[in-house]
Design a protein around this motif. Structure first.
Motif, PDB file in Angstrom:
ATOM      1  N   HIS A   8       0.679  -1.137  -0.078  1.00 41.87           N
ATOM      2  CA  HIS A   8      -0.012  -0.029  -0.010  1.00 41.87           C
ATOM      3  C   HIS A   8       0.846   1.192   0.100  1.00 41.87           C
ATOM      4  N   HIS A   9       2.303   1.186  -0.088  1.00 40.93           N
ATOM      5  CA  HIS A   9       2.934   2.472  -0.025  1.00 40.93           C
ATOM      6  C   HIS A   9       2.782   3.309  -1.138  1.00 40.93           C
ATOM      7  N   LYS A  11       0.079   4.325  -1.985  1.00 42.14           N
ATOM      8  CA  LYS A  11      -0.903   5.180  -1.772  1.00 42.14           C
ATOM      9  C   LYS A  11      -0.758   6.252  -0.842  1.00 42.14           C
ATOM     10  N   ILE A  12       0.526   6.506  -0.205  1.00 40.40           N
ATOM     11  CA  ILE A  12       0.810   7.242   0.786  1.00 40.40           C
ATOM     12  C   ILE A  12       1.541   8.794   0.145  1.00 40.40           C
ATOM     13  N   TYR A  13       0.717   9.642   0.283  1.00 37.52           N
ATOM     14  CA  TYR A  13       0.991  10.982  -0.022  1.00 37.52           C
ATOM     15  C   TYR A  13       1.466  12.142   0.774  1.00 37.52           C
ATOM     16  N   SER A  14       1.289  11.738   2.413  1.00 39.51           N
ATOM     17  CA  SER A  14       1.245  12.773   3.215  1.00 39.51           C
ATOM     18  C   SER A  14       1.669  12.287   4.361  1.00 39.51           C
ATOM     19  N   GLY A  16      -0.346  12.215   7.195  1.00 39.27           N
ATOM     20  CA  GLY A  16      -1.497  11.603   7.461  1.00 39.27           C
ATOM     21  C   GLY A  16      -1.654  10.229   6.932  1.00 39.27           C
ATOM     22  N   ASP A  17      -1.234  10.035   5.622  1.00 37.31           N
ATOM     23  CA  ASP A  17      -1.553   8.736   5.088  1.00 37.31           C
ATOM     24  C   ASP A  17      -0.647   7.492   5.729  1.00 37.31           C
ATOM     25  N   ALA A  18       0.747   8.163   5.939  1.00 38.82           N
ATOM     26  CA  ALA A  18       1.596   7.425   6.426  1.00 38.82           C
ATOM     27  C   ALA A  18       1.182   6.767   7.948  1.00 38.82           C
ATOM     28  N   LEU A  20      -1.973   6.741   8.872  1.00 38.65           N
ATOM     29  CA  LEU A  20      -3.151   5.802   8.489  1.00 38.65           C
ATOM     30  C   LEU A  20      -2.756   4.504   8.266  1.00 38.65           C
ATOM     31  N   TYR A  21      -1.786   4.182   7.426  1.00 38.20           N
ATOM     32  CA  TYR A  21      -1.526   2.865   6.796  1.00 38.20           C
ATOM     33  C   TYR A  21      -0.703   2.307   7.702  1.00 38.20           C
ATOM     34  N   ARG A  24      -3.231   0.900  10.114  1.00 39.75           N
ATOM     35  CA  ARG A  24      -3.961  -0.341   9.573  1.00 39.75           C
ATOM     36  C   ARG A  24      -3.167  -1.718   9.288  1.00 39.75           C
TER      37      ARG A  24
END
Length: 349
Positions: A8-9, A11-14, A16-18, A20-21, A24
């Motif tokens: 899923h890396h 999908k990480i653009y920020s 906050g994304d980091a 979140l994943y 998860r």
């Protein structure tokens, strides 16, 4: 966790994304632990720390920035070592605040609660800005407990605290906060003379753990079946599983110079940079002799282990009527070059 982040890396653009994943991925790890096994098999549990380094797009005409984002449940710790100052920072500074006693890790994944869920008391995400060349060091409690003042027979009064014992101090103050300060200072002293590379840092920290627990291990080998006396003067340290991982922030190259920028030092690129430099020394000093363009603004930024030489044109390049740039305007840009000092030589700033 590694498999999940690997899938899923993209999908990480920020930041906050980091975060979140990472959370998860912890959920996925908990599910894997809880998968049904043989009926007579006890399902295990684990503490966990995992993180990602992010290159963050900088402002216009400014270099990109970097950050380390991590998630933690339990009592593993992460530290940042700034490569130019060798300052150590505890990224997971508050992750032991939820401990109920000395043997409580504060949280863990696996079906440890009455409802089969994980213990998430100290589940946290952390984010810290860093520079290329900085080191991130992640350790288990078997490492950082051997940096604790109590384990090293350092008394509260040795730290200018008005208590005769750590048990007495724990009734009045947050001893983990005081221990955290000592841990940072101890690490800075332990690593002060190193060249700040991952291999040496890991080796030095692990050698400290082996050395500090030597008397305890020898006693246990010679007194099998007996309990180790609770005497940190004679038997300092803590014998436990020890894991230490260190990596350098930035884009990985085969030959890494301890540079605070992403300027390449490869010969094919430095040929075009109008800064020639030679490093010389005598019995008293080290000098950098350099040549650059005749009409330009020259600057030298001194750091602990290197100097950054920069030259900027006083008059920017101007296009003539009808002309347009095909590539970057190198004639108008500031050009920099990093001059690293030999190992063991540092500037006192």
């Amino acid at each position: 966790v590694i498999s999940y982040i690997g899938e899923h890396h993209h999908k990480i653009y920020s930041v906050g994304d980091a975060q979140l994943y990472l959370l998860r991925s912890f959920n996925e790890a908990h599910r894997e632990i809880c998968k049904e096994g043989p009926e007579d098999t006890d399902v295990g549990s684990t503490t966990l720390l995992a993180g990602i380094t992010l290159e963050i797009q900088g402002a216009p005409k400014r270099p990109n920035e970097w950050a380390f984002v991590c998630a933690s449940v339990g009592d593993c710790k992460a530290f940042l070592i700034e490569h130019d100052t060798l300052k150590v920072r505890d990224i997971t500074e508050d992750n032991r605040a939820a401990q109920l006693n000395d043997t409580d890790c504060g949280g863990r994944l696996g079906p440890v609660m009455d409802n089969g869920g994980p213990d998430l008391r100290n589940l946290r995400t952390y984010c810290i800005r860093c520079q290329p060349g900085d080191l991130v060091v992640c350790v288990s409690d078997g490492v950082h407990d051997n940096l604790h003042p109590q384990m090293l027979f350092v008394s509260p009064r040795d730290l200018k605290l008005d208590f005769d014992s750590w048990e007495e101090a724990a009734k009045v103050i947050n001893i983990e906060k005081e221990a955290g300060k000592y841990r940072i200072q101890f690490l800075q002293r332990l690593l002060a003379d190193l060249d700040c590379n991952p291999e040496d840092v890991v080796k030095t920290i692990m050698q400290h753990c082996v050395q500090v627990t030597k008397s305890s291990r020898e006693w246990m080998e010679n007194n099998r079946g007996k309990k180790l006396p609770n005497d940190y003067r004679k038997f300092p340290g803590k014998m436990d599983h020890t894991t230490c991982v260190a990596f350098r922030v930035g884009i990985a190259h085969g030959n890494f110079s301890r540079s605070s920028s992403q300027i390449s030092d490869s010969p094919c690129e430095s040929t075009f940079a109008p800064i020639s430099a030679t490093l010389v020394k005598n019995a008293k000093s080290i000098s950098i002799c350099c040549r650059t363009i005749a009409k330009g603004k020259f600057e030298c930024l001194a750091k602990k282990t290197e100097c950054i030489l920069s030259v900027a044109p006083r008059v920017p390049f101007k296009l003539q009527a009808g002309e347009q740039l095909l590539e970057a305007d190198e004639l108008s840009n500031t050009i920099s070059r990093v001059i690293p000092f030999p190992p063991g030589i540092r500037i006192d700033i």
